[in-house]
Design an enzyme around this catalytic site. Structure first.
Site, short mmCIF file in Angstrom:
data_model
loop_
_atom_site.label_atom_id
_atom_site.label_comp_id
_atom_site.label_asym_id
_atom_site.label_seq_id
_atom_site.Cartn_x
_atom_site.Cartn_y
_atom_site.Cartn_z
N ARG A 166 75.19 12.85 53.67
CA ARG A 166 73.76 12.57 53.51
C ARG A 166 73.40 11.09 53.65
NH1 ARG A 166 73.15 15.26 47.77
NH2 ARG A 166 75.23 14.34 47.63
N SER A 167 74.11 10.21 52.96
CA SER A 167 73.69 8.80 53.02
C SER A 167 73.95 8.15 54.37
CB SER A 167 74.28 8.00 51.86
OG SER A 167 75.67 8.02 51.84
N ASP A 225 73.69 18.84 49.48
CA ASP A 225 74.88 18.27 50.10
C ASP A 225 75.46 19.25 51.11
OD1 ASP A 225 77.27 17.06 50.79
OD2 ASP A 225 77.77 16.51 48.73
#
Length: 147
Positions: free
Chosen positions: A15-16, A120
């Site tokens: 995700r990041s 996630d």
């Protein structure tokens, strides 16, 4: 003046880093980085399925490497974006006394979705769904920055 924005998830492999790439595309004048609250993947490339899903949308994650969020990030960044409530709590646990750097859920910038976190995809397998939400939140942040 360019802003310094940090996107944070658990391992910094799905995700990041995707948020980092999307934000870099939308906010080219800002300094964008990403990190994870865990130390599980330090130095690793993003997860291959996320690399492929991002590449299909024109985002290159191959040069990114996972790193762990550290307390010094509060001083190094103007805004910290957490992908979910657990990450937000883990970030806040490292906040130095007196530091006022804002920490928000990334989905705060996507109220129209009704989402309270970016799921996630490492666990859900839904890389495209995570990217959809990341893109909506990134556009919301870009609009907020322009106001």
């Amino acid at each position: 003046m360019p802003r310094r924005i940090l996107a944070v998830c658990l391992g910094n492999i799905c995700r990041s880093p995707a948020a980092e790439a999307v934000l870099r595309a939308l906010l080219p004048g800002d300094q964008i980085d990403s990190a994870g609250t865990s130390d599980w993947h330090i130095g690793d490339q993003p997860h291959p399925p996320m690399i492929r899903a991002a590449a299909a949308r024109g985002y290159d994650l191959t040069q990114l490497r996972a790193r762990q969020f550290v307390a010094a990030d509060f001083s190094a960044f103007d805004l910290i974006l957490a992908m979910d409530g657990k990450n937000l709590a883990d970030i806040e646990a490292l906040r130095p006394e007196g530091n006022v750097t804002p920490v928000h859920l990334f989905t705060d910038y996507a109220p129209e979705t009704g989402a309270d976190h970016v799921p996630d995809p490492y666990y859900t397998g839904d890389y495209d769904g995570a990217l959809d939400l990341i893109e909506v939140a990134a556009r919301g942040l870009a609009r907020a920055a322009a106001d």
